[in-house]
Design a protein around this motif. Structure first.
Motif, mmCIF file in Angstrom:
data_model
loop_
_atom_site.group_PDB
_atom_site.id
_atom_site.type_symbol
_atom_site.label_atom_id
_atom_site.label_comp_id
_atom_site.label_asym_id
_atom_site.label_seq_id
_atom_site.Cartn_x
_atom_site.Cartn_y
_atom_site.Cartn_z
ATOM 1 N N LEU A 59 8.970 -4.360 -14.025
ATOM 2 C CA LEU A 59 8.492 -5.235 -13.207
ATOM 3 C C LEU A 59 8.147 -4.527 -11.781
ATOM 4 O O LEU A 59 9.284 -4.188 -11.195
ATOM 5 N N TYR A 60 7.131 -4.637 -11.210
ATOM 6 C CA TYR A 60 6.785 -4.118 -9.668
ATOM 7 C C TYR A 60 6.659 -5.602 -9.001
ATOM 8 O O TYR A 60 5.560 -6.125 -9.282
ATOM 9 N N GLY A 61 7.114 -5.474 -7.906
ATOM 10 C CA GLY A 61 6.989 -6.872 -7.176
ATOM 11 C C GLY A 61 6.338 -6.535 -5.785
ATOM 12 O O GLY A 61 6.752 -5.339 -5.064
ATOM 13 N N PHE A 62 5.205 -7.457 -5.144
ATOM 14 C CA PHE A 62 5.064 -7.079 -3.620
ATOM 15 C C PHE A 62 4.879 -8.346 -3.148
ATOM 16 O O PHE A 62 4.172 -9.558 -3.516
ATOM 17 N N SER A 63 5.058 -8.395 -1.716
ATOM 18 C CA SER A 63 4.796 -9.653 -1.008
ATOM 19 C C SER A 63 3.391 -10.271 -0.772
ATOM 20 O O SER A 63 3.312 -11.433 -0.371
ATOM 21 N N ARG A 68 -0.428 -5.112 -3.790
ATOM 22 C CA ARG A 68 -0.333 -4.881 -5.050
ATOM 23 C C ARG A 68 -1.747 -4.370 -5.490
ATOM 24 O O ARG A 68 -1.630 -3.332 -6.453
ATOM 25 N N GLU A 69 -2.957 -4.730 -4.792
ATOM 26 C CA GLU A 69 -4.260 -4.119 -5.013
ATOM 27 C C GLU A 69 -4.160 -2.678 -4.694
ATOM 28 O O GLU A 69 -4.810 -1.862 -5.592
ATOM 29 N N LEU A 70 -3.378 -2.304 -3.827
ATOM 30 C CA LEU A 70 -3.363 -0.870 -3.497
ATOM 31 C C LEU A 70 -2.610 -0.021 -4.351
ATOM 32 O O LEU A 70 -2.735 1.043 -4.713
ATOM 33 N N PHE A 71 -1.582 -0.668 -4.879
ATOM 34 C CA PHE A 71 -0.726 -0.279 -5.862
ATOM 35 C C PHE A 71 -1.566 0.128 -7.113
ATOM 36 O O PHE A 71 -1.555 1.092 -7.696
ATOM 37 N N LEU A 72 -2.268 -0.741 -7.541
ATOM 38 C CA LEU A 72 -3.079 -0.752 -8.799
ATOM 39 C C LEU A 72 -4.354 0.348 -8.545
ATOM 40 O O LEU A 72 -4.298 1.225 -9.503
ATOM 41 N N LEU A 73 -4.710 0.673 -7.304
ATOM 42 C CA LEU A 73 -5.598 1.803 -7.059
ATOM 43 C C LEU A 73 -5.053 2.962 -7.052
ATOM 44 O O LEU A 73 -5.402 4.036 -7.662
ATOM 45 N N GLY A 82 3.748 4.684 -11.438
ATOM 46 C CA GLY A 82 4.274 3.402 -10.591
ATOM 47 C C GLY A 82 5.419 3.921 -9.594
ATOM 48 O O GLY A 82 5.351 3.492 -8.433
ATOM 49 N N ASN A 83 6.347 4.796 -9.869
ATOM 50 C CA ASN A 83 7.366 5.199 -8.764
ATOM 51 C C ASN A 83 6.781 6.105 -7.783
ATOM 52 O O ASN A 83 7.148 5.819 -6.326
ATOM 53 N N THR A 84 5.900 6.786 -7.679
ATOM 54 C CA THR A 84 5.273 7.535 -6.916
ATOM 55 C C THR A 84 4.334 6.586 -6.046
ATOM 56 O O THR A 84 4.419 6.469 -4.726
ATOM 57 N N ALA A 85 3.681 5.724 -6.559
ATOM 58 C CA ALA A 85 3.126 4.758 -5.766
ATOM 59 C C ALA A 85 3.648 3.966 -5.025
ATOM 60 O O ALA A 85 3.340 3.743 -3.886
ATOM 61 N N ARG A 86 5.013 3.372 -5.571
ATOM 62 C CA ARG A 86 5.913 2.746 -4.752
ATOM 63 C C ARG A 86 6.264 3.415 -3.545
ATOM 64 O O ARG A 86 6.594 2.869 -2.581
ATOM 65 N N MET A 87 6.595 4.569 -3.589
ATOM 66 C CA MET A 87 7.130 5.849 -2.639
ATOM 67 C C MET A 87 5.933 5.684 -1.452
ATOM 68 O O MET A 87 6.357 5.907 -0.287
ATOM 69 N N ILE A 88 4.770 5.772 -2.006
ATOM 70 C CA ILE A 88 3.739 5.849 -0.908
ATOM 71 C C ILE A 88 3.596 4.556 -0.178
ATOM 72 O O ILE A 88 3.426 4.447 0.923
ATOM 73 N N LEU A 89 3.951 3.443 -0.958
ATOM 74 C CA LEU A 89 3.702 2.162 -0.073
ATOM 75 C C LEU A 89 4.924 2.004 0.634
ATOM 76 O O LEU A 89 5.048 0.974 1.591
ATOM 77 N N SER A 90 6.247 2.680 0.359
ATOM 78 C CA SER A 90 7.297 2.515 1.272
ATOM 79 C C SER A 90 7.399 3.439 2.409
ATOM 80 O O SER A 90 7.583 3.040 3.587
ATOM 81 N N ALA A 91 6.561 4.628 2.316
ATOM 82 C CA ALA A 91 6.464 5.419 3.512
ATOM 83 C C ALA A 91 5.233 5.061 4.519
ATOM 84 O O ALA A 91 5.296 5.132 5.648
#
Length: 199
Positions: A59-63, A68-73, A82-91
């Motif tokens: 499960l990936y969660g977003f506030s 979440r839309e950006l993650f899906l894109l 998923g992990n790379t996308a999460r890394m980008i959204l963390s940076a």
């Protein structure tokens, strides 16, 4: 399909949160952006993306729905998991990411751990039109206009200090902004100390 999980925040770390929903603890992977948004809250609501594979159910969660839309894109781009996308959204914050993609700034995107020049260029080419057509960009700028209310002098000083200590610019900016949002009158030293705990 799970749309969101709402419940008591049982645990929160920069990359992982446990939300207790009616006695069931859901382990959810989160970005640094989401971590900043939920920190210190008792009750949270996270928008969910379920990654169901043969060997795992993640499960990936977003506030926000927008993150979440950006993650899906991002995960629609070949080679981005998923992990790379999460890394980008963390940076990068959602607004920064929209900016980077719409201006074609592959150099900034390349600074994210695990992203090479070719991958950065592919993300920009694949998502430029999609971001413009979804209207995510306008949403992102509204969200980030909140940060204009923080004390810019203290903000810049604290970020500069954190960068000198070896932390990356984007996560440092995010940490400092969220601290100043919570404590607008905090002194520089306090902001830096709190940021060190977050980073």
């Amino acid at each position: 399909m799970i749309e969101y999980i709402k419940g008591e925040l049982a645990e929160a770390a920069p990359a992982f949160a446990v939300v207790d929903c009616n006695g069931v603890g859901y382990g959810i992977n989160i970005s640094l952006n989401t971590y900043s948004a939920i920190q210190g809250k008792k009750e949270v609501k996270l928008f969910i993306y379920e990654a169901i594979r043969e060997d795992a159910y993640v499960l990936y969660g977003f506030s926000t729905k927008q993150e979440r839309e950006l993650f899906l894109l991002l995960i629609s781009v070949p080679g981005i998991g998923g992990n790379t996308a999460r890394m980008i959204l963390s940076a990068l914050s959602p607004r920064e990411l929209c900016n980077v993609i719409s201006t074609g700034n592959d150099k900034l995107l390349k600074t994210v751990k695990g992203i090479g020049l070719k991958t950065a260029q592919r993300i920009i080419v694949d998502l430029k039109d999609k971001i413009a057509s979804t209207g995510i960009e306008e949403e992102a700028s509204t969200v980030s206009s909140l940060s204009h209310t923080v004390n810019t002098e203290i903000y810049e000083e604290a970020v500069a200090a954190l960068v000198m200590l070896g932390f990356a610019q984007a996560p440092s900016q995010k940490a400092v902004a969220s601290i100043l949002k919570a404590e607008p009158d905090a002194a520089v030293e306090r902001v830096i100390k709190l940021a060190l705990k977050m980073l």
